[in-house]
Design a protein around this motif. Structure first.
Motif, mmCIF file in Angstrom:
data_model
loop_
_atom_site.group_PDB
_atom_site.id
_atom_site.type_symbol
_atom_site.label_atom_id
_atom_site.label_comp_id
_atom_site.label_asym_id
_atom_site.label_seq_id
_atom_site.Cartn_x
_atom_site.Cartn_y
_atom_site.Cartn_z
ATOM 1 N N TRP A 188 140.430 47.828 -41.779
ATOM 2 C CA TRP A 188 139.507 48.366 -40.799
ATOM 3 C C TRP A 188 139.580 49.884 -40.785
ATOM 4 O O TRP A 188 140.517 50.491 -41.318
ATOM 5 C CB TRP A 188 139.823 47.834 -39.400
ATOM 6 C CG TRP A 188 139.903 46.349 -39.277
ATOM 7 C CD1 TRP A 188 141.007 45.590 -39.064
ATOM 8 C CD2 TRP A 188 138.817 45.413 -39.386
ATOM 9 N NE1 TRP A 188 140.691 44.249 -39.009
ATOM 10 C CE2 TRP A 188 139.348 44.122 -39.210
ATOM 11 C CE3 TRP A 188 137.443 45.559 -39.603
ATOM 12 C CZ2 TRP A 188 138.559 42.986 -39.248
ATOM 13 C CZ3 TRP A 188 136.656 44.427 -39.641
ATOM 14 C CH2 TRP A 188 137.209 43.158 -39.470
ATOM 15 N N ASN A 198 140.884 38.668 -27.605
ATOM 16 C CA ASN A 198 141.581 38.534 -28.885
ATOM 17 C C ASN A 198 143.053 38.928 -28.801
ATOM 18 O O ASN A 198 143.713 39.061 -29.829
ATOM 19 C CB ASN A 198 140.890 39.375 -29.963
ATOM 20 C CG ASN A 198 139.574 38.786 -30.403
ATOM 21 O OD1 ASN A 198 139.363 37.584 -30.270
ATOM 22 N ND2 ASN A 198 138.678 39.606 -30.913
ATOM 23 N N LEU A 257 124.876 40.310 -38.549
ATOM 24 C CA LEU A 257 126.232 40.703 -38.928
ATOM 25 C C LEU A 257 126.244 41.918 -39.843
ATOM 26 O O LEU A 257 127.299 42.459 -40.140
ATOM 27 C CB LEU A 257 126.946 39.528 -39.602
ATOM 28 C CG LEU A 257 127.134 38.289 -38.730
ATOM 29 C CD1 LEU A 257 127.829 37.188 -39.512
ATOM 30 C CD2 LEU A 257 127.921 38.624 -37.477
ATOM 31 N N ASP A 258 125.058 42.324 -40.311
ATOM 32 C CA ASP A 258 124.969 43.487 -41.191
ATOM 33 C C ASP A 258 124.324 44.680 -40.510
ATOM 34 O O ASP A 258 124.634 45.823 -40.833
ATOM 35 C CB ASP A 258 124.170 43.136 -42.453
ATOM 36 C CG ASP A 258 124.797 41.998 -43.239
ATOM 37 O OD1 ASP A 258 126.034 41.930 -43.271
ATOM 38 O OD2 ASP A 258 124.048 41.185 -43.801
ATOM 39 N N SER A 307 139.414 39.489 -35.446
ATOM 40 C CA SER A 307 138.375 40.506 -35.455
ATOM 41 C C SER A 307 138.989 41.903 -35.395
ATOM 42 O O SER A 307 140.160 42.114 -35.737
ATOM 43 C CB SER A 307 137.402 40.273 -34.301
ATOM 44 O OG SER A 307 136.283 41.137 -34.422
ATOM 45 N N TYR A 308 138.186 42.874 -34.992
ATOM 46 C CA TYR A 308 138.648 44.261 -34.929
ATOM 47 C C TYR A 308 138.562 44.825 -33.520
ATOM 48 O O TYR A 308 138.964 45.958 -33.284
ATOM 49 C CB TYR A 308 137.792 45.133 -35.861
ATOM 50 C CG TYR A 308 136.348 45.199 -35.447
ATOM 51 C CD1 TYR A 308 135.891 46.204 -34.603
ATOM 52 C CD2 TYR A 308 135.436 44.245 -35.875
ATOM 53 C CE1 TYR A 308 134.575 46.244 -34.197
ATOM 54 C CE2 TYR A 308 134.118 44.279 -35.483
ATOM 55 C CZ TYR A 308 133.689 45.288 -34.655
ATOM 56 O OH TYR A 308 132.380 45.324 -34.248
ATOM 57 N N ASN A 309 138.008 44.031 -32.587
ATOM 58 C CA ASN A 309 137.848 44.548 -31.223
ATOM 59 C C ASN A 309 138.315 43.492 -30.234
ATOM 60 O O ASN A 309 139.119 42.636 -30.570
ATOM 61 C CB ASN A 309 136.391 44.953 -30.975
ATOM 62 C CG ASN A 309 135.424 43.801 -31.210
ATOM 63 O OD1 ASN A 309 135.820 42.670 -31.489
ATOM 64 N ND2 ASN A 309 134.147 44.075 -31.086
ATOM 65 N N MET A 336 125.540 43.601 -29.992
ATOM 66 C CA MET A 336 125.906 42.192 -29.904
ATOM 67 C C MET A 336 124.712 41.279 -29.642
ATOM 68 O O MET A 336 124.752 40.095 -29.951
ATOM 69 C CB MET A 336 126.947 42.000 -28.797
ATOM 70 C CG MET A 336 128.264 42.702 -29.047
ATOM 71 S SD MET A 336 129.528 42.296 -27.819
ATOM 72 C CE MET A 336 128.843 43.085 -26.364
ATOM 73 N N VAL A 351 126.546 38.063 -30.941
ATOM 74 C CA VAL A 351 127.550 38.067 -32.006
ATOM 75 C C VAL A 351 128.689 38.979 -31.579
ATOM 76 O O VAL A 351 128.479 39.987 -30.900
ATOM 77 C CB VAL A 351 126.981 38.521 -33.364
ATOM 78 C CG1 VAL A 351 125.983 37.525 -33.883
ATOM 79 C CG2 VAL A 351 126.357 39.905 -33.253
ATOM 80 N N ASP A 352 129.874 38.605 -31.982
ATOM 81 C CA ASP A 352 131.070 39.344 -31.565
ATOM 82 C C ASP A 352 131.507 40.274 -32.681
ATOM 83 O O ASP A 352 132.579 40.138 -33.236
ATOM 84 C CB ASP A 352 132.179 38.353 -31.201
ATOM 85 C CG ASP A 352 133.375 39.065 -30.596
ATOM 86 O OD1 ASP A 352 133.218 40.230 -30.204
ATOM 87 O OD2 ASP A 352 134.454 38.466 -30.548
ATOM 88 N N LYS A 353 130.623 41.203 -33.035
ATOM 89 C CA LYS A 353 130.994 42.142 -34.086
ATOM 90 C C LYS A 353 130.822 43.586 -33.648
ATOM 91 O O LYS A 353 131.645 44.427 -33.964
ATOM 92 C CB LYS A 353 130.152 41.889 -35.342
ATOM 93 C CG LYS A 353 130.513 42.844 -36.486
ATOM 94 C CD LYS A 353 129.805 42.516 -37.773
ATOM 95 C CE LYS A 353 130.276 43.473 -38.887
ATOM 96 N NZ LYS A 353 129.627 43.202 -40.167
ATOM 97 N N TRP A 354 129.739 43.876 -32.942
ATOM 98 C CA TRP A 354 129.419 45.259 -32.633
ATOM 99 C C TRP A 354 129.829 45.611 -31.202
ATOM 100 O O TRP A 354 130.070 44.730 -30.385
ATOM 101 C CB TRP A 354 127.916 45.504 -32.783
ATOM 102 C CG TRP A 354 127.333 44.980 -34.048
ATOM 103 C CD1 TRP A 354 126.572 43.869 -34.215
ATOM 104 C CD2 TRP A 354 127.489 45.531 -35.368
ATOM 105 N NE1 TRP A 354 126.229 43.699 -35.522
ATOM 106 C CE2 TRP A 354 126.786 44.709 -36.268
ATOM 107 C CE3 TRP A 354 128.160 46.651 -35.863
ATOM 108 C CZ2 TRP A 354 126.729 44.963 -37.618
ATOM 109 C CZ3 TRP A 354 128.101 46.899 -37.221
ATOM 110 C CH2 TRP A 354 127.395 46.070 -38.085
#
Length: 1488
Positions: free
Chosen positions: A1111, A1067, A261-262, A1082-1084, A393, A289-292
């Motif tokens: 964001w 989302n 996540l980092d 989230s952001y995406n 991800m 992971v659903d961040k990148w």
């Protein structure tokens, strides 16, 4: 296999190195004589234990990850065996060494099983070694080979061992050479090695020898001599040297990126050795992971991992590397094939497999889930290592050796079994048998599913860990009219969603099962929730009973009729036709998704017959309506209803179809008369915000068979009593106004009940609470039917479980209703929600609509997610009390944004324990009956005492369920509402940007939100009684507003109603008739597509409704030419690699590559209220429009058809499809300018039309440069009376703002017209013009120029009102020639004016690039009060100059930079000495 006996099996007399994986060995309780052999031993179910590699699997699922010796490391000559002990334990033996207990609880009857998999191609059964002793010491006499026991089944009572000789272990028909066998001469070894399962019938200690065969018996006489001996280093593993963030485990088979996540890179891993020709290197994705953005990349490289300095990402390597990234191929970091395959690695999910192999002809092939994607590159170096980049991800992968039985089903299973006569008989036997009558589940099921109870039960064993991969299919196709029905056995409460059921044309034996069946894009019909999907696309939005609300014990079923119609059943009740033209021979499908954990096929369950459709008429009968003979207290909607109504869900649900085009003719009535004291209750399930008015409910004495259904029930003039809004109506006439409830104010989830008492009174119930007698005098001896009019905004209702008889006390407790119909699903994208930042004792539930204080009496602060709009009500309902505490619920408004107090739902460090302590920024609150501001008492005895909301029953009637709300009025006042009653203004002078805040303090333990945001309908069609005003907004003030130019290309507007497609990012929630899209997490994952394709010369526009400043970046706009209905959207639009043209920031991108820089305004800086549009011109060029202003062609020659796409990324959280405001949509609005040319237009006329955002959203709201200049202007302490009021006060000319407006760099003005430059890079503060002057005439006829000044002279110039005589100090920092060195001094009061003294000249310029030079406009340093940073600032004036009063000439100032090249040097400086020749127009500020 008798207890205490052992089977020892050596991997065969032949060995090949083309494969990964090796022998698998174990036991099974399945009788091999009737077994339909799977492709591998790990595919055996029904009581099978298999050792594969170093793992132990039971029925195909791993039960022990690290066990014994890795079988994949064994070589020729090694011996391996299995033993079942008398205690029911399974033990593995390797080369005579006991590896310990592999499994326990084995049944008494088991057969040994060996799988010649991968490298192992031949084995020999050996007798037990001399000296071998079983842990069970009971001696077992051997059986004679010539006299086998009569009972050859497993588990004979005698403790016997059957010794299989090497000659018996191999059938005579088994070929010595697979290549030379007549039936398989053309087949490769790869087609047969994965299907060699041997079964030892009642064997004893079975030793399988891996030694090489005698000469001439193997694949070749020289095979043993030439085959390399496999060592432990030959296994394909990850190399120990890897990326800096990689952690290896599972004997270097598994790689995981730490801190996912980092960090998103530094995750490169490589194989421990080079790949062999035709060797498969395959990995399984274990974790994402659903961040990148971006995901896993895989390929090969010539670099030795021992000598390589690992890069951050493998595509940075500029030599010897071939990688698959997304759906393209990159060689040495450069794209060589953009669209290599249809699959994109960025779209793969957990559990998917990716593989590659270098063929012997040097071609490189990639495989996705076992499917060959073709040649990626024809020339691959001979020595390459496999490489995986755990990027973005992708977090965790594992090397697999083809031991996934679902993948192997795609191979040619049963090929090797054809070599054996027994196998041929087993395969031919089922063909001679009749098709089994009973429906069972097929053994090929989802990765996280299992089949038990002889194929009758399907379950997800780890339902609390995984929510998908639970797809199961029927073992055979359904016959016409055959009902497939399952009972839900087990549910879990952890997930959202539940069971889904349907049919598919795909044969389960060959289907690669998806994670969820709605992902399948062909031949599939599924009922999910209360809708129906075909090939992943919704075809019925509101169909039947919501499957997500089913409980354990409920049943669901499906049937295909002979006419091709598909019907679903819920608890035996048909839901009506769901699909037509479904082909025959479909298989039943059950998806154990979300909450559904286990289901069992049930037989002989009575279901209601599917009725034949009746002729249409005004009194229509729904195909799924129940018979009117349904007796008892089981109230339903009658089969007769209005022409626009539809009855579904077994008569429990009514809806109005075509709800956006029809608002009435949707009357529904109960199927029988109400009894005295019987409650008929419905819940509102769906509404639209297109119409005025809403649901109407009441009773009628007219029988349904006698009722001629009118347009609306209030048109009936006899024997009918209705509640409409707050009015009680009898026979169409109003009897009473202002009843205790307002039906027009109810929203989704509200419950409405009606009941006639024995006294003839009609009572209404709202959310279970009695609203009192609405009317009396209903005929006591006459039957009355409940009637509901789905009118206006109300679209769908369902009968609740609370319907039925009530006691005489009219009790309002309605627990059953709330359990059966939970109200935790507000309207998507419309309902208010609590912010994730909250007090440390608060837990947010039900998608942020419910807040619970889990401990203590304080630390219960919760906030609204967004700022409250003017007149917007934020309301909650008290749900739970804790009577041991005293105190009060506290509610208020704060200017402190919740995001400024720290991340996480657990509470940031800045969240105080109670609302009175929230003093970081201005906060208004009501506590008890006191009003406080920043904790200080402002008022007492206000409204109703909020402490009494916590008392369960008071004289005031307040109890659990009381509602409390807050509203910010248009007059900047704060109002508190209790149970809908406005308590009046609590405070005044409320700031504009405020958030609602509540303190769950003392007795109030939990609340839930009952309010929704107000969405404005962009087009004002509001039947039944619309009154649309399409008039113009009036004339603009030309002297201060800037208007648009005429003469532009005319733009048409899309004539039909646009809406977003149902297929969108995960989302996204759609609302407002699919015209509003909201990103809820989230952001995406926020991509939406407009359903209608773009039409040339038609403008499609969206408005930015909400930005989240936590964001960075913002929305992306563009078009795609691929069909959006079947598109699997990636996390962000930037990952679209096919047929996509996108506008992001300043750039234009095609398939992820930037093709243009600095186009138009920066979309990342667009403020709320900005309207962005896309238009195709007649030649196919794509234009961007910003607030109606065409920014030019972004992309030429766009293929058609294409669809507009919006990615709600980063800051952008909500957009709405809009149409231009009346009078502003077309540039024709400037037609009043007549024949004026573009050069003759006043600059003020251009900007007001082109820059015309909605009045509710300032265009400068998000401009940081404008905010900085405004803070500097405030430091000058100039009187406000000098400046224009908002919103005409200021205008920013920074790069983003001026591009957003489409400002041109130069304009012409005056009589005669003269050119001047716009003040790019400055911020303009408009000044008030002397009202005695003809300002409108002056600003149009005079010329425009600039004058550089300094901070010390601003106030003096403003006081004087012009740049006139005696203003030497304001010309520049240098004195003029005729000015004394000491500077100009004002003459004394008694001094005579100087005799014949000429005033100093005033220097002007049409270019601010010259007038704003440092020699003419001195710089001054200042410290920004907000961020405490030091900046330099300059000031200048924009003035109107009278034509003929000045003399143009060359520049007299010494400049560090060349002057504006647009103007002639001979006319760059204007000089005037005339008094009254200038008129101050604006103050200009520039900050560096």
């Amino acid at each position: 296999m008798p207890p205490g006996t052992s089977l020892v099996a050596p991997p065969g007399d032949s060995w090949v190195n083309s494969w990964s994986g090796s022998i698998e060995i174990g036991v099974t309780a399945l009788d091999p004589s009737v077994l339909d052999f799977p492709s591998s031993a790990t595919g055996l179910k029904g009581g099978s234990w298999v050792v594969s590699g170093c793992s132990v699997l039971r029925d195909g699922r791993s039960v022990l990850e690290e066990y014994g010796q890795d079988l994949d490391q064994l070589g020729e000559g090694d011996r391996v065996g299995v033993e079942r002990t008398a205690a029911g334990e399974l033990r593995l033996w390797v080369n005579g060494r006991d590896c310990g207990v592999a499994a326990t609880g084995l049944p008494a009857r088991v057969w040994a099983v060996v799988d010649l998999y991968g490298k192992c191609t031949q084995v020999t059964v050996l007798p037990p070694e001399p000296g071998f002793s079983s842990p069970t010491p009971t001696p077992t006499p051997p059986l004679e080979p010539s006299a086998p026991p009569e009972d050859s089944a497993l588990g004979t009572s005698r403790d016997e061992a059957f010794m299989v000789s090497p000659a018996q272990a191999r059938p005579e028909t088994f070929p010595n050479s697979l290549e030379s066998h007549n039936d398989f001469a053309s087949m490769e070894l790869s087609e047969v090695v994965s299907n060699a399962i041997l079964s030892a019938y009642n064997g004893g200690l079975l030793n399988v020898n891996l030694s090489s065969p005698p000469a001439g018996e193997g694949p070749g006489s020289s095979g043993a001599a030439t085959s390399p001996i496999l060592t432990s280093n030959d296994a394909l593993l990850f190399h120990e040297k890897c990326g800096t963030l990689i952690k290896l485990s599972n004997n270097n088979k598994t790689a995981e990126r730490r801190r996912p996540l980092d960090e998103f890179n530094n995750g490169v891993v490589m194989t421990n050795r080079p790949l062999r020709d035709n060797e498969m290197f395959e990995i399984r994705i274990d974790k994402l992971v659903d961040k990148w953005s971006g995901s896993i990349e895989i390929g090969v490289t010539t670099h030795n991992p021992n000598n390589l300095e690992y890069p951050a990402t493998m595509t940075n390597l500029q030599s010897g590397t071939i990688m698959m990234s997304g759906c393209g191929i990159l060689t040495n970091g450069k794209g060589t094939r953009r669209e290599y395959c249809e699959f994109s690695l960025d779209e793969l999910q957990e559990g998917d497999h990716i593989g590659l192999t270098r063929k012997s002809n040097s071609a490189l092939h990639f495989f996705i889930n076992g499917i060959d994607q073709g040649v990626a590159t024809p020339l691959t170096p001979p020595v390459v290592y496999g490489v995986v980049d755990l990027y973005g991800m992708a977090v965790k992968v594992t090397i697999v050796h083809n031991n996934n039985h679902s993948d192997r089903l795609r191979r040619n299973n049963a090929i090797l079994r054809a070599l054996s006569p027994e196998g041929a008989l087993r395969r031919a036997a089922p063909a001679a048998q009749a098709e089994p009558e009973r429906l069972l589940f097929h053994p090929n099921c989802g990765q996280k599913a299992a089949i038990t109870h002889e194929g009758r039960t399907a379950l997800r064993p780890h339902a609390t860990d995984d929510f998908n991969h639970g797809v199961v299919l029927s073992s055979r196709a359904l016959r016409d009219g055959e009902v497939f029905q399952v009972r839900i056995d087990k549910m879990v409460d952890k997930w959202a969603g539940s069971i889904e059921i349907g049919v598919t044309t795909h044969n389960p034996a060959y289907l690669q099962l998806p994670s969820t069946m709605t992902n399948l894009r062909s031949g599939t019909w599924m009922m999910t929730g209360n809708g129906v999907m075909h090939n992943g696309t919704t075809i019925l939005d509101e169909y039947g009973h919501n499957l997500d609300r089913l409980k354990a014990g409920d049943t669901v079923g499906v049937v295909r009729r002979e006419d091709g119609t598909l019907h679903f059943f819920v608890n035996g009740m048909t839901q009506g036709p769901a699909a037509w033209n479904v082909p025959p021979g479909v298989y039943a499908v059950v998806d154990l998704y979300g909450q559904a954990a286990q289901a069992t096929i049930v037989d002989d369950v009575e279901v209601t017959p599917v009725p034949e459709p009746l002729p249409e008429g005004n009194n229509q009968v729904s195909p799924s309506s129940p018979s009117s003979g349904v007796g008892g207290s089981d109230l339903r909607f009658h089969q007769l209803h209005g022409s626009n109504a539809v009855i579904t869900n077994g008569g429990r649900t009514a809806l109005r179809h075509n709800c956006r085009s029809e608002f009435n003719d949707a009357i529904v009535i109960s199927n029988r008369a109400l009894r005295d004291g019987e409650l008929f209750e419905i819940v509102i399930q769906k509404m639209v915000d297109r119409w005025s008015g809403s649901i109407e409910a009441g009773v009628t004495a007219i029988r349904p068979e006698d009722l001629e259904f009118p347009n609306t029930m209030t048109d009936i003039d006899y024997d009918t009593w209705m509640l409409s809004g707050t009015a009680i109506m009898q026979d169409g006439n109003t009897m009473r106004n202002n009843y205790g409830c307002d039906l027009d104010a109810l929203g989704t989830g509200a419950r409405i009940g009606m009941m006639r008492t024995s006294k003839g009174d009609l009572h209404y119930f709202i959310n279970g609470q009695d609203q009192g007698a609405a009317c009396s005098g209903l005929p006591p001896g006459k039957e009355v039917y409940a009637v509901v009019d789905l009118y206006g905004q109300c679209v769908q209702v369902s009968i609740t479980n609370a319907t039925g008889p009530m006691d005489n006390s009219l009790a309002t407790s309605n627990t059953a209703t709330e359990k059966s119909f939970p109200l935790h699903s507000p309207v998507a994208g419309v309902a208010h929600r609590f912010h994730s930042i909250c007090g440390k004792n608060v837990t947010l539930e039900e998608d942020g609509t419910r807040a619970v204080r889990a401990a203590g009496y304080a630390h219960g602060l919760v906030f609204s997610t967004k700022e409250l709009k003017t007149e917007e009500v934020f309301e909650v309902k008290v749900e739970e009390l804790d009577e041991k505490w005293a105190g009060s619920l506290r509610i208020g408004l704060t200017t402190l944004a919740p995001g400024e107090m720290g991340p996480g739902a657990g509470g940031g460090p800045g969240v105080p324990p109670s609302l009175p302590e929230l003093r970081t920024k201005t906060t208004w609150m009501v506590s008890s009956c006191e009003v406080r501001r920043d904790g200080l008492l402002q008022r007492m005895n206000y409204g109703r005492n909020l402490e009494r909301l916590g008392v369960k029953q008071l004289d005031l009637g307040i109890r659990v369920g009381s509602r409390v709300g807050i509203r910010r009025g248009a007059d900047d006042s704060m109002h508190i509402l209790v149970d809908g009653e406005d308590m009046g203004p609590a405070a005044t002078g409320i700031a504009k940007n405020v958030w609602a805040v509540l303190d769950l303090y003392g007795p109030v333990r939990s609340v839930s939100i009952v309010s929704s945001t107000r969405l404005e309908e962009p087009e004002g069609t509001q039947p039944p009684s619309p009154s649309s005003d399409t008039g113009s907004e009036g004339d603009e003030d030309d002297e201060d507003e800037e208007h648009g130019l005429g003469g532009e290309d005319q733009v048409a507007i899309m004539p039909t109603a646009l809406e977003f497609l149902e297929n969108h990012g995960k989302n996204i929630l759609l609302s407002n008739g699919n015209r509003t899209a909201t990103r809820v997490a989230s952001y995406n994952q926020g991509i939406v597509v407009i359903s209608q394709p773009l039409v040339p010369q038609l403008l499609v526009q969206v408005r930015i409704d909400f930005l989240n400043r936590q964001w960075t970046s913002s929305l992306v706009l563009g078009v795609i030419t691929c069909p959006p209905e079947r598109l699997n959207f990636p996390a962000s639009a930037c990952a679209l690699k096919r047929a996509a043209w996108l506008l992001r920031g300043h750039g234009v991108f095609h398939n992820g590559l930037k093709i243009c820089e600095k186009f138009g305004p920066n979309l990342d800086t667009c403020p709320e209220g900005t309207i962005l549009g896309l238009r195709l011109d007649s030649s196919g060029g794509l234009h961007l429009h910003v607030n109606g202003r065409d920014q030019g062609v972004a992309v030429p020659d766009v293929p058609q058809p294409c669809h507009a796409l919006v990615d709600l990324y980063g800051q952008c959280e909500q957009v709405t499809i809009v149409s231009p405001e009346p009078g502003a949509a077309s540039l024709k609005s400037t037609g009043t300018q007549g024949d004026m040319e573009k050069a003759d237009m006043v600059d003020g006329i251009k900007e007001s039309v082109c820059w015309g955002p909605p009045s509710a959203a300032s265009p400068l709201k998000s401009c940081e440069y404008h905010a900085l200049c405004s803070r500097f202007q405030e430091l000058l302490l100039l009187p406000e009376d000098y400046f224009m009021p908002q919103p005409k006060r200021s205008l920013c000319y920074c790069e983003s703002c001026r591009k957003m407006r489409g400002d041109e760099a130069h304009r012409r003005r005056g009589e005669p017209p003269r050119e001047y430059a716009l003040p790019f890079g400055w911020c303009r503060f408009n000044l008030r013009v002397n009202p005695h002057l003809e300002a409108g005439t002056l600003t149009k006829k005079w010329h425009m120029a600039y004058h550089g000044s300094n901070v010390a002279a601003i106030r003096r110039v403003l006081d004087r009102g012009e740049l006139g005589a005696g203003t030497a100090s304001i010309l520049s920092c240098r004195p003029l020639k005729g000015e004394p060195r000491g500077g100009f001094e004002e003459p004394g009061e008694n001094c005579a004016p100087p005799r014949e003294e000429q005033p100093p000249p005033v220097l002007l310029s049409p270019s601010l690039q010259y007038a704003g030079a440092e020699t003419l406009a001195s710089k001054v340093q200042f410290r920004d009060p907000k961020f405490q940073r030091t900046h330099q600032a300059q000031v200048a004036f924009q003035v109107c100059v009278r034509p003929g009063s000045y003399t143009p000439g060359p520049p007299s100032a010494i400049l560090r930079e060349p002057p504006d090249p647009h103007f002639s040097p001979a006319e760059l400086e204007w000089v005037t000495k005339e008094k009254g020749a200038t008129l101050l127009y604006a103050l200009l500020v520039r900050v560096e």
